[in-house]
Enzyme design. Structure first.
Site, PDB file in Angstrom:
ATOM      1  N   TRP A 357     -18.959  55.366  22.051  1.00 43.27           N
ATOM      2  CA  TRP A 357     -19.644  54.081  22.217  1.00 43.27           C
ATOM      3  C   TRP A 357     -21.052  54.129  21.621  1.00 43.27           C
ATOM      4  O   TRP A 357     -21.507  53.162  21.002  1.00 43.27           O
ATOM      5  CB  TRP A 357     -19.694  53.735  23.710  1.00 43.27           C
ATOM      6  CG  TRP A 357     -20.436  52.488  24.050  1.00 43.27           C
ATOM      7  CD1 TRP A 357     -20.067  51.201  23.780  1.00 43.27           C
ATOM      8  CD2 TRP A 357     -21.694  52.392  24.752  1.00 43.27           C
ATOM      9  NE1 TRP A 357     -21.007  50.313  24.264  1.00 43.27           N
ATOM     10  CE2 TRP A 357     -22.013  51.026  24.869  1.00 43.27           C
ATOM     11  CE3 TRP A 357     -22.565  53.333  25.302  1.00 43.27           C
ATOM     12  CZ2 TRP A 357     -23.168  50.565  25.506  1.00 43.27           C
ATOM     13  CZ3 TRP A 357     -23.709  52.886  25.942  1.00 43.27           C
ATOM     14  CH2 TRP A 357     -24.004  51.519  26.031  1.00 43.27           C
ATOM     15  N   HIS A 358     -21.725  55.252  21.768  1.00 47.77           N
ATOM     16  CA  HIS A 358     -23.067  55.393  21.202  1.00 47.77           C
ATOM     17  C   HIS A 358     -23.041  55.493  19.682  1.00 47.77           C
ATOM     18  O   HIS A 358     -23.980  55.062  19.016  1.00 47.77           O
ATOM     19  CB  HIS A 358     -23.759  56.634  21.772  1.00 47.77           C
ATOM     20  CG  HIS A 358     -24.340  56.442  23.145  1.00 47.77           C
ATOM     21  ND1 HIS A 358     -23.599  56.568  24.298  1.00 47.77           N
ATOM     22  CD2 HIS A 358     -25.589  56.107  23.538  1.00 47.77           C
ATOM     23  CE1 HIS A 358     -24.366  56.338  25.340  1.00 47.77           C
ATOM     24  NE2 HIS A 358     -25.585  56.050  24.915  1.00 47.77           N
TER      25      HIS A 358
END
Length: 464
Positions: A357-358
């Protein structure tokens, strides 16, 4: 005529895009306040949507709204066309789209160099879109099959498009969070649930809590601006760093992580103030007499809780709180097989989703794998501490301190990967302190099997 921000940006030492974002980000506070004055449910949804679109345009440019529109429409289409699997479909489509944007824009490099782009806001928006679809999916399931969080947030009825867009973009809340649920957004807008008039009094005033959040933001920025000249990331690539001894290198890694966290404390304090002043941050009343309002829904960080954490296990409860809650509800708990206890697999899978997600930078992957190891090691120390009889108080206190020191060491060691992102540089920096923050968690985890502990059940253990 477009406003020229370059001179102002140069005077405070940031790029023009960053200054533009910061101005729009701070503007979410008055924009959120004005939401309270908008009459009518439909008008509130329209205001939430329009204000989010406008702030996105001013902060990132016209293309940002097109960027945001894709996952929003993918999620809504999945809910309309195939409800039985809309949650899992949206999860992979929205997360896949986010990963593609991370790769295309190379956002991590921009953030590392002090730049900004719309992918940070897209990250928050992705979580909102996914949770809405999963909760709508849960609306088909029998209540006895659901966990408490699923029962609380499931959606029986499909939200209208204007409700959905308002939820996604509400007053610029997608800039930095916090993440909240569609059901809460709808009840807040309609004055239902905890926002309805109750016997504990009218809706609480948000101004005191907003002021405290703003003071925290100002303090955090002051600390960051004071520390950052003394602990730049560029020092890691300076030849003089390699000449330092072990303890000096380790202390510099600690101070680099400590310094960087204050930037996040500032961002989250501003977003907290914005959500509080709108009223959405209200999360109920305390049981005290007289009852006091709680604003937990807006809270994304507990600064003292992070810096003085007694155990790595509590870090997800005090750092990026709403995203950690999202990961627990929509990843961790849904990987647990019925009648089986969660283990390292669920923890590692959750941390992997968080890393992806990052962004697909090796440093993020290293950090979140490190986090899984760190938490596993901390649990071993905690179990040993709980197994000590109460008449051996000194030994129990020694293990409590050991868990605190362990968390302090491994957290700030692990942070290096998150900050520098590059694989070679991350491994070199870990190696410069002999991989101490990797070896200790692995050793503790293995020792947990060799020296098992079976403490008596307690409230503290349940919390762990």
């Amino acid at each position: 005529m477009e406003l020229d921000l370059e001179p102002m940006a140069a005077s405070i030492g940031v790029s023009e895009p960053v200054l533009r974002f910061l101005l729009c980000f701070v503007a979410t506070i008055p924009v959120s306040f004005l939401w309270r004055l908008v009459p009518g449910r439909l008008a509130k949804h329209a205001y939430s949507t329009f204000s989010g679109v406008l702030l996105s345009y001013l902060a990132f440019g016209f293309s940002s709204n097109l960027l945001f529109l894709v996952p929003m429409l993918l999620g809504y289409a999945a809910m309309v066309l195939y409800r039985p699997k809309c949650g899992i479909i949206t999860f992979f489509l929205a997360l896949g789209y986010l990963i593609g944007c991370h790769v295309y824009y190379m956002s991590g490099d921009a953030w590392k160099e002090g730049g900004i782009d719309a992918t940070g806001a897209l990250m928050v928006l992705t979580l909102k879109v996914i949770s809405c679809a999963i909760n709508y999916n849960d609306g088909l399931l029998k209540e006895e099959e659901l966990r408490e969080a699923q029962k609380k947030y499931r959606l029986i009825k499909l939200p209208s498009l204007i409700e959905y867009f308002g939820y996604c973009l509400c007053c610029g809340s997608h800039f930095a969070g916090p993440v909240y649920e569609m059901k809460d957004y709808l009840e807040w807008t309609e004055g239902k649930g905890i926002w309805a008039h109750s016997d504990k009094g009218p809706s609480p005033s948000p101004y005191g809590a907003t002021f405290r959040a703003l003071v925290q933001a100002a303090f955090s920025m002051a600390i960051y601006l004071y520390l950052v000249p003394y602990h730049p990331l560029s020092q890691f690539t300076d030849p003089i760093y390699q000449e330092w001894g072990f303890w000096k290198k380790l202390s510099y890694q600690y101070m680099s992580g400590f310094t960087a966290r204050w930037k996040y404390y500032f961002i989250w304090s501003i977003s907290e103030a914005s959500i509080i002043i709108s009223g959405l941050g209200f999360s109920g009343w305390t049981e005290s007499s007289p009852p006091k309002p709680k604003w937990d829904r807006s809270k994304n960080v507990d600064i003292l809780g992070v810096e003085l954490a007694k155990s790595s296990v509590v870090l997800p409860l005090v750092w990026n709180i709403q995203v950690s809650t999202w990961l627990r509800h929509y990843v961790y708990e849904r990987l647990i097989t019925k009648e089986k206890k969660p283990g390292f697999f669920q923890l590692l899978a959750t941390q992997t989703v968080s890393a992806v997600w990052h962004g697909l930078y090796p440093g993020y992957m290293l950090f979140f794998v490190q986090s899984a190891l760190m938490i596993a090691g901390s649990r071993v120390i905690y179990r040993w501490e709980q197994a000590i009889p109460t008449n051996m108080a000194l030994l129990k206190k020694a293990l409590v301190f050991m868990n605190f020191a362990y968390t302090l060491l491994v957290l700030n060691y692990s942070c290096v990967g998150f900050l520098v992102l590059n694989l070679r540089e991350s491994l070199d920096l870990y190696g410069s302190v002999y991989y101490i923050g990797t070896i200790i968690p692995i050793a503790l985890t293995l020792l947990g099997y060799i020296i098992p502990a079976k403490p008596a059940r307690s409230k503290a253990r349940k919390e762990q």
